[in-house]
Design an enzyme around this catalytic site. Sequence first.
Site, PDB file in Angstrom:
ATOM      1  N   ASP A  21      38.927  40.845  45.454  1.00 14.71           N
ATOM      2  CA  ASP A  21      38.049  41.450  44.451  1.00 14.71           C
ATOM      3  C   ASP A  21      38.406  41.009  43.034  1.00 14.71           C
ATOM      4  OD1 ASP A  21      36.715  42.963  46.427  1.00 14.71           O
ATOM      5  OD2 ASP A  21      38.263  44.504  46.341  1.00 14.71           O
ATOM      6  N   CYS A  32      46.294  56.689   4.320  1.00 17.38           N
ATOM      7  CA  CYS A  32      44.859  56.532   4.568  1.00 17.38           C
ATOM      8  C   CYS A  32      44.605  55.207   5.276  1.00 17.38           C
ATOM      9  CB  CYS A  32      44.069  56.596   3.266  1.00 17.38           C
ATOM     10  SG  CYS A  32      44.422  55.225   2.151  1.00 17.38           S
ATOM     11  N   CYS A  87      45.870  51.961   3.754  1.00 24.06           N
ATOM     12  CA  CYS A  87      47.280  51.639   4.009  1.00 24.06           C
ATOM     13  C   CYS A  87      47.407  50.837   5.300  1.00 24.06           C
ATOM     14  CB  CYS A  87      48.113  52.922   4.131  1.00 24.06           C
ATOM     15  SG  CYS A  87      48.121  53.966   2.664  1.00 24.06           S
ATOM     16  N   CYS A 127      57.845  16.492  31.113  1.00 23.19           N
ATOM     17  CA  CYS A 127      57.077  17.636  30.575  1.00 23.19           C
ATOM     18  C   CYS A 127      57.124  17.639  29.055  1.00 23.19           C
ATOM     19  CB  CYS A 127      57.647  18.956  31.098  1.00 23.19           C
ATOM     20  SG  CYS A 127      57.584  19.150  32.883  1.00 23.19           S
ATOM     21  N   ASP A 183      39.553  46.915  45.339  1.00 24.61           N
ATOM     22  CA  ASP A 183      40.968  47.217  45.540  1.00 24.61           C
ATOM     23  C   ASP A 183      41.781  46.054  46.072  1.00 24.61           C
ATOM     24  OD1 ASP A 183      39.944  47.154  48.185  1.00 24.61           O
ATOM     25  OD2 ASP A 183      41.577  48.448  48.853  1.00 24.61           O
ATOM     26  N   ASP A 206      33.013  47.622  46.139  1.00 23.81           N
ATOM     27  CA  ASP A 206      33.422  46.941  47.368  1.00 23.81           C
ATOM     28  C   ASP A 206      33.480  47.983  48.485  1.00 23.81           C
ATOM     29  OD1 ASP A 206      34.587  44.789  48.946  1.00 23.81           O
ATOM     30  OD2 ASP A 206      36.420  45.983  48.847  1.00 23.81           O
ATOM     31  N   CYS A 222      61.274  19.077  33.239  1.00 21.79           N
ATOM     32  CA  CYS A 222      61.919  17.763  33.126  1.00 21.79           C
ATOM     33  C   CYS A 222      61.503  17.106  31.816  1.00 21.79           C
ATOM     34  CB  CYS A 222      61.542  16.862  34.302  1.00 21.79           C
ATOM     35  SG  CYS A 222      59.764  16.549  34.399  1.00 21.79           S
TER      36      CYS A 222
END
Length: 805
Positions: free
Chosen positions: A702, A85, A88, A20, A698, A499, A17
Amino acid sequence: MSSETKETSLQITGMTCAACATRIEKGLKKMEGVEEASVNLALEKSSIKYNPEKLSELDFEKKIQDLGYGVAKDKKEFAITGMTCAACATRIEKGLNKLEGVSSASVNLALENATVEYNPSELSVSDIISHVEKLGYGAISKNSEEDVVDHRQQAIEKQQRKFIFSALLSLPLLWTMVGHFSFTSFIYTPEFLMNPWVQLIFATPVQFIIGKQFYVSAYKAIRNKSANMDVLVVLGTSAAYFYSLYQAIITIGQHNMAQLYFETSAVLITLILLGKLFEAKAKGRSSEAIKKLMGLQAKTALVLRDGIEKEIPLEEVVIGDTILVKPGEKIPVDGEVIEGNTAVDESMLTGESIPVDKATGDSLFGSTINKNGFIKMTATKVGRDTALSQIIKVVEDAQGSKAPIQRLADKISGIFVPIVIGIAIVTFLVWIIWVDPGEFKPALEALIAVLVIACPCALGLATPTSIMAGSGRAAELGVLFKGGEHLETTHHIDTVVVDKTGTVTNGKPELTDVFVANGIDEDEFLTLVGSAEKPSEHPLAEAIVEGIQHQGIQLQLGQNFEAIPGHGVKIVVNQKEILVGTRKLMEENNVDISMVQTKMEELEAEGKTAMLVGVNGEYWGLIAVADTIKDTSQKAIKRLQKMGIEVIMITGDNKRTAETIGQQVSVDHIIAEVLPEGKAEEVKKLQSLGKKVAMVGDGINDAPALAVADIGMAIGTGTDIAMEAADITLIRGDLNSIADAIIMSRKTMRNIKQNLFWAFAYNTLGIPIAAAGLLAPWVAGAAMAFSSVSVVLNALRLQRIRLEK
């Protein structure tokens, strides 16, 4: 606008809006150094005039992000041509980073590519390509890896043709050089080859047609106020060629032999081309991991559209398509089974050779193989969103990134060429004034040898080739490093925090034990228990039902089901009242369980959840459920401990269960009853003790710990959020991959240090030897070419690593 004021525009995301836009505009205007700022909501764009001595674009981006919004950026990869090289690569990188609108740019010499993050409202792809071309190089937008591979192959073939042409012209000149040595007097050298004008005819095409690429590159480098390897080559070979031409002219009509170096210039160019050819082919091999992964993809898919079966290219598959997959075919994209049953070989993702059974509702991954059943699936992820495409992207990003150790090599390479030119000039003057006064020949030879042997190619290739090979081999082993910095950091790890649920254990409860009271039929017992638990949605109930059904027992429909939170369930099956649950549930319903108290305690000491079963007020038996430990967990943890790494298990479970699991997998240090937000705090405590910590998990809970650890490792079978927060993804879900990741990091860093040592040692020893006149220029050229090739070949040893399990 004054000369001290700059103007920039940023594409802003997240505005909803006018308030913002106003908020961002006010925030920008308050920044010291901002002269004027405006934000356009409709265009989602900001325009800012500012003092560049006080502020940069990054400051504005941070400010906008602090205000809760985002700055839109594009990230594009380009294949770069013409680099010879490290100087470059450094020059292109600096040039791109100075470009208005570029947030960051990284150039990889070994991969011959550039990754550029830029503001699309200020800069276009064509602007970036044009800027690279102004610097003296070529750039091709990487729309597909196949296009780049084709371009590289064409470049190699062109280089091969140049080398063959150069070698054919240089061989007669080399013959004349060999004929000059006393110990080769037995070799016949045709008289006409000793003619200066014949040698000029052979040398000139090599110098100016084949060698044109060196002159063009050197000119563009000098024009951009820098120097690269080609400047050294041009100076060395031109000195030899033009001095020889001068000698040929001044000895016209004279009987004395001219001092010619045509063979030096021609043979040097030929050897440099040969070295570059070997290097290009070797670098091509270092991206084998990407090619292998891309080769796993299916090319077409059989889709069902409007009731008609149609085979279409993989690129045309869209989300929601119904796809038919026959036995033996590759599953084309990620999706879900909607009809049929089969077994799928997922070894390319998980490393497990045993096929996985799939039925309606199960997930499928693109490029895995349908073994034995005809299935219908719906596409849920296509193109770059599939699991395999994400893996390829991670590997490409890792291979294209820079490790911190490379900064030293880049810094040295950037100033190396001017220093070498200075050393060469001093060498020439020392020889012609003091060592061999007035003798031009030895002074010139020493100058050329210094210029040629000092090429910094090996230094520039030392780190990126090792990162390419190491991260590529790691990907083949199921370990995805998200960047070169993570590949480097991992070798410092001395503590691994794992974990428990889903990492050490399978993360899915299973029915482990069944004990039936005397005189009770086990099949009837299991039928009643399974039927009682079937209406429940509790994970433990699901494990019981799955375990019983797996034994082929048919369950029945019950009545008056009642779930009693924290205690168990009550139901009527076959006119029998069934109770399944805790001691308290049995006691409240007057079921005598005194005879099984000891057994329950034994099961609970093993980390299992024991549940009692009562039928019509009598004790009938006992069942136990547990989250089983992965088959490889204990061996993998012992492997880490043998490597000198401390392993700590962290979990939210109660202490007794955690200690039981810990004992079974040989973990000495256990942190139990930790809330999700507490895991990150535990990692910070370990870091405060000076430990380098890797966190392995996982789940969503975590993610904070993965982010705060020195290295976060996400199990590939886990959640997307965990993998996003991690630095390394362990695709196969096997804890052995932790040790694999650390070993690959250690071996890669050792390989990088070997390369850097030999690159530094080569130049440190080679330049003084050449300056002392102990190296013929052509020998220096051969040594220079060999140094670059040897660095690449040493890095490629990483691709042959076999890890013990």
